[in-house]
Design a protein around this motif. Structure first.
Motif, PDB file in Angstrom:
ATOM      1  N   ASP A 131       0.953  -1.572  -0.230  1.00 26.52           N
ATOM      2  CA  ASP A 131      -0.127  -0.377  -0.078  1.00 26.52           C
ATOM      3  C   ASP A 131       0.821   1.126  -0.255  1.00 26.52           C
ATOM      4  O   ASP A 131       0.190   2.152  -0.254  1.00 26.52           O
ATOM      5  CB  ASP A 131      -1.093   0.237   1.127  1.00 26.52           C
ATOM      6  N   LYS A 132       2.322   0.875  -0.235  1.00 32.87           N
ATOM      7  CA  LYS A 132       3.344   2.468  -0.027  1.00 32.87           C
ATOM      8  C   LYS A 132       3.404   2.974  -1.424  1.00 32.87           C
ATOM      9  O   LYS A 132       4.773   3.428  -1.500  1.00 32.87           O
ATOM     10  CB  LYS A 132       3.809   1.866   0.879  1.00 32.87           C
ATOM     11  N   HIS A 133       3.014   2.111  -2.506  1.00 30.64           N
ATOM     12  CA  HIS A 133       3.499   2.247  -3.492  1.00 30.64           C
ATOM     13  C   HIS A 133       4.060   4.261  -4.157  1.00 30.64           C
ATOM     14  O   HIS A 133       5.652   4.507  -4.543  1.00 30.64           O
ATOM     15  CB  HIS A 133       3.077   1.774  -4.756  1.00 30.64           C
ATOM     16  N   PRO A 158      10.530   8.379   0.939  1.00 29.97           N
ATOM     17  CA  PRO A 158      10.793   7.680   2.530  1.00 29.97           C
ATOM     18  C   PRO A 158      10.260   8.208   3.268  1.00 29.97           C
ATOM     19  O   PRO A 158      10.538   7.140   4.021  1.00 29.97           O
ATOM     20  CB  PRO A 158      12.468   7.538   1.542  1.00 29.97           C
ATOM     21  N   SER A 159      10.655   9.731   3.157  1.00 36.20           N
ATOM     22  CA  SER A 159      10.149  10.475   4.408  1.00 36.20           C
ATOM     23  C   SER A 159       9.334   9.937   5.084  1.00 36.20           C
ATOM     24  O   SER A 159       8.917  10.497   5.902  1.00 36.20           O
ATOM     25  CB  SER A 159      10.354  12.186   4.235  1.00 36.20           C
ATOM     26  N   GLN A 160       8.258   9.487   4.806  1.00 34.71           N
ATOM     27  CA  GLN A 160       6.528   9.233   5.443  1.00 34.71           C
ATOM     28  C   GLN A 160       7.108   8.222   6.038  1.00 34.71           C
ATOM     29  O   GLN A 160       5.851   7.791   6.158  1.00 34.71           O
ATOM     30  CB  GLN A 160       5.619   9.182   4.050  1.00 34.71           C
ATOM     31  N   LEU A 161       8.044   6.868   5.654  1.00 40.42           N
ATOM     32  CA  LEU A 161       7.827   5.404   6.762  1.00 40.42           C
ATOM     33  C   LEU A 161       8.790   6.288   7.627  1.00 40.42           C
ATOM     34  O   LEU A 161       9.749   6.467   7.910  1.00 40.42           O
ATOM     35  CB  LEU A 161       8.211   4.129   5.396  1.00 40.42           C
ATOM     36  N   SER A 162       8.898   4.986   8.551  1.00 43.41           N
ATOM     37  CA  SER A 162       9.227   4.674   9.593  1.00 43.41           C
ATOM     38  C   SER A 162      10.783   3.850   9.302  1.00 43.41           C
ATOM     39  O   SER A 162      11.359   3.380   8.110  1.00 43.41           O
ATOM     40  CB  SER A 162       8.700   3.346  10.737  1.00 43.41           C
ATOM     41  N   GLY A 163      11.672   4.217  10.030  1.00 41.63           N
ATOM     42  CA  GLY A 163      13.163   2.984   9.772  1.00 41.63           C
ATOM     43  C   GLY A 163      13.140   1.908   9.467  1.00 41.63           C
ATOM     44  O   GLY A 163      13.353   1.096   8.164  1.00 41.63           O
ATOM     45  N   GLY A 164      11.735   0.240   9.804  1.00 40.55           N
ATOM     46  CA  GLY A 164      12.413  -0.558   9.432  1.00 40.55           C
ATOM     47  C   GLY A 164      11.365  -0.841   8.259  1.00 40.55           C
ATOM     48  O   GLY A 164      11.209  -1.566   7.551  1.00 40.55           O
ATOM     49  N   GLN A 165      10.338   0.965   7.923  1.00 36.97           N
ATOM     50  CA  GLN A 165       9.662   0.208   6.466  1.00 36.97           C
ATOM     51  C   GLN A 165      10.001   0.440   5.771  1.00 36.97           C
ATOM     52  O   GLN A 165      10.851   0.199   4.640  1.00 36.97           O
ATOM     53  CB  GLN A 165       8.488   1.161   6.098  1.00 36.97           C
ATOM     54  N   ARG A 166      11.654   2.182   6.144  1.00 33.08           N
ATOM     55  CA  ARG A 166      12.651   2.031   5.036  1.00 33.08           C
ATOM     56  C   ARG A 166      13.443   0.911   4.352  1.00 33.08           C
ATOM     57  O   ARG A 166      14.119   0.954   4.103  1.00 33.08           O
ATOM     58  CB  ARG A 166      13.514   2.953   5.649  1.00 33.08           C
ATOM     59  N   GLN A 167      13.406   0.214   5.636  1.00 31.41           N
ATOM     60  CA  GLN A 167      14.535  -0.994   5.204  1.00 31.41           C
ATOM     61  C   GLN A 167      13.842  -2.224   4.708  1.00 31.41           C
ATOM     62  O   GLN A 167      14.928  -3.046   3.670  1.00 31.41           O
ATOM     63  CB  GLN A 167      15.129  -1.828   6.457  1.00 31.41           C
ATOM     64  N   ARG A 168      12.488  -2.402   4.774  1.00 31.01           N
ATOM     65  CA  ARG A 168      11.930  -3.754   3.899  1.00 31.01           C
ATOM     66  C   ARG A 168      12.329  -2.755   2.609  1.00 31.01           C
ATOM     67  O   ARG A 168      12.322  -3.963   1.618  1.00 31.01           O
ATOM     68  CB  ARG A 168      10.340  -2.929   4.397  1.00 31.01           C
ATOM     69  N   VAL A 169      11.699  -1.735   1.862  1.00 27.01           N
ATOM     70  CA  VAL A 169      12.598  -0.385   0.680  1.00 27.01           C
ATOM     71  C   VAL A 169      13.397  -1.149   0.284  1.00 27.01           C
ATOM     72  O   VAL A 169      13.296  -1.250  -0.658  1.00 27.01           O
ATOM     73  CB  VAL A 169      12.008   0.718   0.630  1.00 27.01           C
ATOM     74  N   LEU A 217      12.814  -4.426  17.729  1.00 28.59           N
ATOM     75  CA  LEU A 217      11.316  -5.160  18.081  1.00 28.59           C
ATOM     76  C   LEU A 217      11.218  -4.830  16.544  1.00 28.59           C
ATOM     77  O   LEU A 217      11.342  -6.131  15.512  1.00 28.59           O
ATOM     78  CB  LEU A 217      10.023  -4.997  18.745  1.00 28.59           C
ATOM     79  N   THR A 218      11.811  -3.884  15.673  1.00 34.52           N
ATOM     80  CA  THR A 218      11.982  -3.850  14.308  1.00 34.52           C
ATOM     81  C   THR A 218      12.911  -4.514  13.627  1.00 34.52           C
ATOM     82  O   THR A 218      13.112  -5.380  12.597  1.00 34.52           O
ATOM     83  CB  THR A 218      11.891  -2.141  14.294  1.00 34.52           C
ATOM     84  N   THR A 219      14.033  -4.591  14.089  1.00 37.55           N
ATOM     85  CA  THR A 219      15.104  -5.598  14.102  1.00 37.55           C
ATOM     86  C   THR A 219      15.131  -7.332  13.863  1.00 37.55           C
ATOM     87  O   THR A 219      14.977  -7.629  12.795  1.00 37.55           O
ATOM     88  CB  THR A 219      15.936  -5.490  15.434  1.00 37.55           C
ATOM     89  N   VAL A 220      13.827  -7.625  14.933  1.00 32.46           N
ATOM     90  CA  VAL A 220      13.732  -9.209  15.402  1.00 32.46           C
ATOM     91  C   VAL A 220      12.704  -9.110  13.533  1.00 32.46           C
ATOM     92  O   VAL A 220      12.577 -10.793  13.115  1.00 32.46           O
ATOM     93  CB  VAL A 220      12.451  -9.272  16.317  1.00 32.46           C
ATOM     94  N   GLN A 221      11.611  -8.272  13.404  1.00 34.06           N
ATOM     95  CA  GLN A 221      11.359  -8.483  11.952  1.00 34.06           C
ATOM     96  C   GLN A 221      11.825  -8.220  11.107  1.00 34.06           C
ATOM     97  O   GLN A 221      11.751  -9.347   9.795  1.00 34.06           O
ATOM     98  CB  GLN A 221       9.912  -6.915  12.695  1.00 34.06           C
ATOM     99  N   ILE A 222      12.419  -7.398  10.739  1.00 34.11           N
ATOM    100  CA  ILE A 222      13.554  -7.139   9.982  1.00 34.11           C
ATOM    101  C   ILE A 222      14.568  -8.720   9.897  1.00 34.11           C
ATOM    102  O   ILE A 222      14.499  -9.524   8.440  1.00 34.11           O
ATOM    103  CB  ILE A 222      14.360  -6.023   9.710  1.00 34.11           C
TER     104      ILE A 222
HETATM  105  P1  ADP Z   1       7.484  -0.592  11.242  1.00 35.93           P
HETATM  106  O1  ADP Z   1       7.134  -1.977  12.840  1.00 35.93           O
HETATM  107  O2  ADP Z   1       7.265  -1.078   9.885  1.00 35.93           O
HETATM  108  O3  ADP Z   1       8.893  -0.165  11.433  1.00 35.93           O
HETATM  109  P2  ADP Z   1       6.208   1.491  12.689  1.00 35.93           P
HETATM  110  O4  ADP Z   1       5.443   0.521  13.445  1.00 35.93           O
HETATM  111  O5  ADP Z   1       6.825   2.096  13.071  1.00 35.93           O
HETATM  112  O6  ADP Z   1       6.406   0.806  11.551  1.00 35.93           O
HETATM  113  O7  ADP Z   1       5.589   2.708  12.052  1.00 35.93           O
HETATM  114  C1  ADP Z   1       3.508   2.721  12.053  1.00 35.93           C
HETATM  115  C2  ADP Z   1       3.139   3.568  11.157  1.00 35.93           C
HETATM  116  O8  ADP Z   1       3.390   4.588  11.573  1.00 35.93           O
HETATM  117  C3  ADP Z   1       3.356   3.688  10.286  1.00 35.93           C
HETATM  118  O9  ADP Z   1       2.055   3.259   8.509  1.00 35.93           O
HETATM  119  C4  ADP Z   1       3.914   4.578   9.447  1.00 35.93           C
HETATM  120  O10 ADP Z   1       3.768   4.961   7.931  1.00 35.93           O
HETATM  121  C5  ADP Z   1       3.793   5.676  10.296  1.00 35.93           C
HETATM  122  N1  ADP Z   1       5.088   6.271  11.014  1.00 35.93           N
HETATM  123  C6  ADP Z   1       6.374   5.903  11.343  1.00 35.93           C
HETATM  124  N2  ADP Z   1       7.147   6.135  12.091  1.00 35.93           N
HETATM  125  C7  ADP Z   1       6.981   7.331  11.124  1.00 35.93           C
HETATM  126  C8  ADP Z   1       7.446   8.831  10.816  1.00 35.93           C
HETATM  127  N3  ADP Z   1       8.664   8.829  11.354  1.00 35.93           N
HETATM  128  N4  ADP Z   1       6.866   9.576   9.746  1.00 35.93           N
HETATM  129  C9  ADP Z   1       5.840   9.320   9.212  1.00 35.93           C
HETATM  130  N5  ADP Z   1       4.955   8.072   9.333  1.00 35.93           N
HETATM  131  C10 ADP Z   1       5.728   7.739   9.949  1.00 35.93           C
END
Ligand code: ADP
Ligand code: ADP
Length: 235
Positions: A135-137, A141-152, A177-182
């Motif tokens: 759902d993130k197409h 990148p700035s809109q994602l968390s660290g864990g999500q960025r690494q998934r990208v 926790l995110t480390t374990v998921q990755i």
């Molecule tokens: P992950 O477990 O993959 O790291 P999170 O649980 O930290 O993800 O993030 C959950 C939601 O919060 C995501 O949908 C993400 O888009 C949003 N989010 C997380 N960090 C940020 C951020 N720094 N800026 C904007 N949105 C964020």
């Protein structure tokens, strides 16, 4: 079959004024096909140098490195590009392009290899689904968390169907926790695709969670290697 073989590898970096620094000395190491192989050591031990030799970003100054039956040091141009296409890499700070969307970031390796547009779209969707970001197409990148960025980063690394995935401190910027998921995602990818994973880390917990084999590097020397249970077994 062995995915990667280091034979008596040494690396000295020139440091100016005719001086040099010996970053690796006499490292012999075999990374078996299909394994998750960890290299652990403290900062400056030589892990990154070792990893970057797999795709020819660094070349040994002594010894040989064999990757998928080829020696990066002896390849150039098209041959080196073809080998590199078989090797994906992920990084501590993800190395995403902030001005491009998630889909555009994942597409980069395919654009560089002149893949047709419809195939790019198909592969990118497939990869984003694999890493749970379908759902993130169109977000950045700035809109994602660290864990999500690494998934990208993982999706981008795998979009060319490589045989080897290199992980350079890939979870070091993430919370536990995110480390374990990755790491779970990397294990699933290893299991489903049979891809060989070589990861470097300074964290014992990462080795314990993700790896079957481990090599321990100190001051540029390999001091131990083998199955994780044996190397880290304490009497
Ligand atoms: P992950 O477990 O993959 O790291 P999170 O649980 O930290 O993800 O993030 C959950 C939601 O919060 C995501 O949908 C993400 O888009 C949003 N989010 C997380 N960090 C940020 C951020 N720094 N800026 C904007 N949105 C964020
Ligand atoms: P690690 O990944 O374990 O932290 P590196 O492989 O990055 O270790 O570096 C090993 C040693 O080599 C360090 O002391 C580092 O300062 C040195 N080194 C790395 N790259 C260079 C370079 N391009 N020029 C000079 N010294 C370098």
């Amino acid at each position: 079959m062995s995915a990667i073989v280091y034979e008596h590898v040494g690396k000295s970096y020139p440091t100016g004024k005719g001086q040099s620094f010996q970053a690796l000395s006499d490292v012999s190491l075999t990374v078996p096909d299909g394994e998750i192989f960890g290299v652990i050591g403290s900062s400056g031990a030589g892990k990154s140098t070792l990893l970057r030799m797999v795709n020819g970003l660094e070349l040994p100054t002594e010894g040989h490195v064999n990757v998928l039956g080829q020696e990066p040091a002896s390849l150039k141009g098209r041959e080196l590009r073809l080998l590199r296409r078989q090797i994906g890499m992920i990084f501590q700070h993800y190395n995403l392009l902030s001005s491009k969307t998630i889909a555009e970031n994942v597409a980069i390796p395919l654009v560089l290899s002149h893949t047709p547009k419809d195939e790019i779209a198909r592969k990118v969707s497939q990869m984003l689904e694999l890493v749970g970001l379908e759902d993130k197409h169109n977000v950045y990148p700035s809109q994602l968390s660290g864990g999500q960025r690494q998934r990208v980063g993982i999706a981008r690394a795998l979009v060319t169907n490589p045989k080897i995935l290199l992980c350079d401190e890939a979870t070091s910027a993430l919370d536990p926790l995110t480390t374990v998921q990755i790491l779970k995602l990397l294990q699933r990818i290893n299991h489903e695709y049979g891809i060989t994973i070589m990861l470097i880390t300074h964290q014992m917990s990462v080795i314990a969670k993700a790896c079957n084999y481990v090599a321990v590097v100190e001051h540029g020397r390999l001091i131990e290697q083998g199955p994780v249970g044996r190397v880290f077994a304490h009497p």
